[in-house]
Design an enzyme around this catalytic site. Structure first.
Site, mmCIF file in Angstrom:
data_model
loop_
_atom_site.group_PDB
_atom_site.id
_atom_site.type_symbol
_atom_site.label_atom_id
_atom_site.label_comp_id
_atom_site.label_asym_id
_atom_site.label_seq_id
_atom_site.Cartn_x
_atom_site.Cartn_y
_atom_site.Cartn_z
ATOM 1 N N GLY A 124 -2.241 -5.208 1.555
ATOM 2 C CA GLY A 124 -2.625 -6.770 2.449
ATOM 3 C C GLY A 124 -2.127 -7.785 1.250
ATOM 4 O O GLY A 124 -1.555 -8.966 1.284
ATOM 5 N N GLY A 180 0.674 -1.321 0.390
ATOM 6 C CA GLY A 180 0.449 -0.069 -0.007
ATOM 7 C C GLY A 180 0.803 1.139 0.141
ATOM 8 O O GLY A 180 1.033 2.573 -0.801
HETATM 9 P P1 ADP Z 1 4.141 -1.332 1.972
HETATM 10 O O1 ADP Z 1 2.994 -0.841 2.519
HETATM 11 O O2 ADP Z 1 4.519 -0.776 0.885
HETATM 12 O O3 ADP Z 1 4.223 -2.914 2.572
HETATM 13 P P2 ADP Z 1 5.605 -0.424 4.860
HETATM 14 O O4 ADP Z 1 3.951 -0.121 4.898
HETATM 15 O O5 ADP Z 1 6.285 -1.664 4.627
HETATM 16 O O6 ADP Z 1 5.390 -0.875 2.974
HETATM 17 O O7 ADP Z 1 6.041 0.913 5.033
HETATM 18 C C1 ADP Z 1 5.926 1.876 4.860
HETATM 19 C C2 ADP Z 1 6.273 3.123 6.313
HETATM 20 O O8 ADP Z 1 7.165 2.750 6.051
HETATM 21 C C3 ADP Z 1 5.618 4.179 5.407
HETATM 22 O O9 ADP Z 1 5.120 5.015 6.111
HETATM 23 C C4 ADP Z 1 7.677 4.800 5.526
HETATM 24 O O10 ADP Z 1 7.721 6.310 6.231
HETATM 25 C C5 ADP Z 1 8.214 3.632 6.525
HETATM 26 N N1 ADP Z 1 9.754 4.111 6.899
HETATM 27 C C6 ADP Z 1 10.280 3.730 5.820
HETATM 28 N N2 ADP Z 1 12.427 3.950 6.414
HETATM 29 C C7 ADP Z 1 11.865 4.321 7.167
HETATM 30 C C8 ADP Z 1 12.923 4.913 8.738
HETATM 31 N N3 ADP Z 1 13.928 4.713 7.958
HETATM 32 N N4 ADP Z 1 12.445 4.963 9.370
HETATM 33 C C9 ADP Z 1 10.346 4.995 10.175
HETATM 34 N N5 ADP Z 1 10.026 4.622 9.389
HETATM 35 C C10 ADP Z 1 10.906 4.391 7.719
HETATM 36 MG MG MG Z 2 1.722 -0.268 5.071
#
Ligand code: ADP
Ligand code: MG
Length: 422
Positions: free
Chosen positions: A402, A379
């Site tokens: 998800g 997402g």
């Molecule tokens: P996705 O939904 O694409 O699977 P995630 O939910 O795992 O992705 O992660 C997204 C979040 O990770 C974002 O809100 C981003 O701000 C956070 N994020 C990325 N790098 C860092 C970091 N170094 N420290 C804290 N949060 C991080």
């Molecule tokens: Mg996410």
């Protein structure tokens, strides 16, 4: 898992009643209930239009939000939020349900299709039954929110049977919900010939294709906040990919596991051993595993924090890693250049803060510039790519947050497994 599933094109729908599971779980304005983004409704149009053009009568259904299907469960939920159970009324519960009615979706869908959409007042009750029975080829009916039925999330066979009895064919196009074994997403397929719509077809073709038979080298870029939410993804992709690139918050647990100092960075101490296991597994399988060499840090988690460049293995005690640094950007962009397929899940940094969005932007640009097949799952990753303006440069952006993660984990998706094999 078999990704080769029959679609609406493999079945004769002319003159048939088709139960079509859509993902109309749209975001709404809290105060007015107005739909704030109709992307999901638009995404459903090709399958709906095809079915109508073929002379099917379409009975569409979807869930919306998380309604309390019974008064008791509503009281329980409110009590958990600290409300006095004795003060909760049935009117209040009914009002909460009304807010999650699909009626506004029916109206928007009608505008987009340029034709009437009949709205049922229930899911399998007398109104739905009567309206489904009267529905003519080329007409469309929308059932009420499937989660108004308490059997929906329990995958109750009686509810699934009742839904199936409204139609002669089941078509699923709700990719965002296929990781859930609910009555409308999986159970109903036991009682009707079940095929996919165009949205699921595309997801299976591109994501399934990349996992089952990728154009190599396959480069997987994994980021986001936590290792713990991506365990299955890392593990499964280590079996498939040629190169795995790690970024985002999870990089610091890897760095710590390798003996680095990570300061105040996001760290999951319970997963240090796991990270080392993954590093060992990569070695074992001959998979190249890239970790960030340099990191853009900040003293506090804030948009206007001053960025400070650090070695990822030596982040000072008063700093936290917020984004990958320029050397890492260069290395990761190079790795993407030679790829046949790139799968990306998880932003490289806190892209919501402009000062720490460069890593995510640069990786998105590297994907946009390559001739490789590029697939975005997750997402926040999809949101990041859209926000940075690269959405139309990607081969495929998965529509299910998800669901796409569970797909990348190699898990069986109940809403896909239940469809007829080709
Ligand atoms: P996705 O939904 O694409 O699977 P995630 O939910 O795992 O992705 O992660 C997204 C979040 O990770 C974002 O809100 C981003 O701000 C956070 N994020 C990325 N790098 C860092 C970091 N170094 N420290 C804290 N949060 C991080
Ligand atoms: Mg996410």
């Amino acid at each position: 898992m078999n990704y080769n599933k029959k679609t609406v094109k493999d079945i004769d729908v002319k003159g048939k009643k088709v139960l079509l599971r859509c993902d109309f779980n749209v975001p709404q304005d809290k105060a007015t209930g107005a739909i704030t983004d109709d992307k999901r409704i638009r995404a459903a149009l090709p399958t709906i239009q095809y079915l109508l053009d073929q002379g099917a009568a379409v009975i569409a259904c979807s869930h919306l939000g998380k309604p309390a299907a019974t008064f008791d469960s509503y009281v329980k939920k409110q009590a958990e939020k600290g409300k006095d159970p004795a003060s909760i009324t049935r009117e209040e519960w009914e009002k909460s349900l009304k807010k999650l009615s699909l009626a506004p979706v029916a109206q928007r869908l009608s505008e987009l299709l340029g034709k009437d959409v009949v709205m049922a007042a229930d899911v399998v009750g007398p109104d739905a039954q009567a309206k489904a029975a009267a529905l003519q080829p080329g007409q469309i009916l929308l059932l009420e929110n499937t989660r108004f039925e308490k059997g929906e999330t329990k995958n109750d066979p009686e509810l699934a049977k009742a839904m199936a009895s409204l139609a002669e064919i089941y078509v699923s196009d709700a990719f965002g919900a296929v990781h859930r074994a609910h009555a409308s997403t999986a159970g109903v397929a036991a009682y009707l010939p079940a095929v996919s719509g165009f949205l699921i077809e595309k997801e299976l073709e591109i994501m399934g294709g990349a996992l089952a038979n990728p154009k190599r080298p396959l480069v997987a870029i994994l980021g986001g906040s936590k290792v713990s939410s991506k365990i299955g993804v890392i593990n499964n992709l280590l079996d498939i990919a040629d190169t795995i690139i790690i970024g985002g918050g999870m990089a610091y647990t890897f760095a710590k596991a390798q003996g680095g100092s990570v300061g105040k960075s996001l760290l999951e101490s319970d997963w240090l051993d796991y990270c080392n296991e993954m590093i060992a597994k990569a070695k074992d399988k001959g998979v190249k595993l890239l970790l960030p060499e340099d990191t853009l840090c900040a003293r506090e988690f804030s948009a206007d924090a001053e960025p400070v460049l650090c070695d990822t293995m030596a982040i000072p005690d008063d700093m936290m890693g917020m984004d990958i640094g320029p050397k890492t950007i260069e290395a990761y962009s190079q790795a993407v250049k030679g790829a046949g397929t790139v799968i990306w899940n998880g932003p490289m940094g806190v892209f919501e803060f402009p000062a720490f969005a460069e890593g995510t932007r640069a990786v998105a640009k590297a994907l946009a510039d390559t001739d490789a097949i590029t697939i975005i799952g997750g997402g926040d990753s999809a949101a990041a790519v859209a926000q940075l303006g690269y959405a139309d440069k990607m081969t495929h952006i998965s529509t299910g947050g998800g669901a796409s993660l569970e797909f990348l984990e190699g898990k069986e998706l109940p809403g896909v497994a239940c469809l007829l094999d080709k």
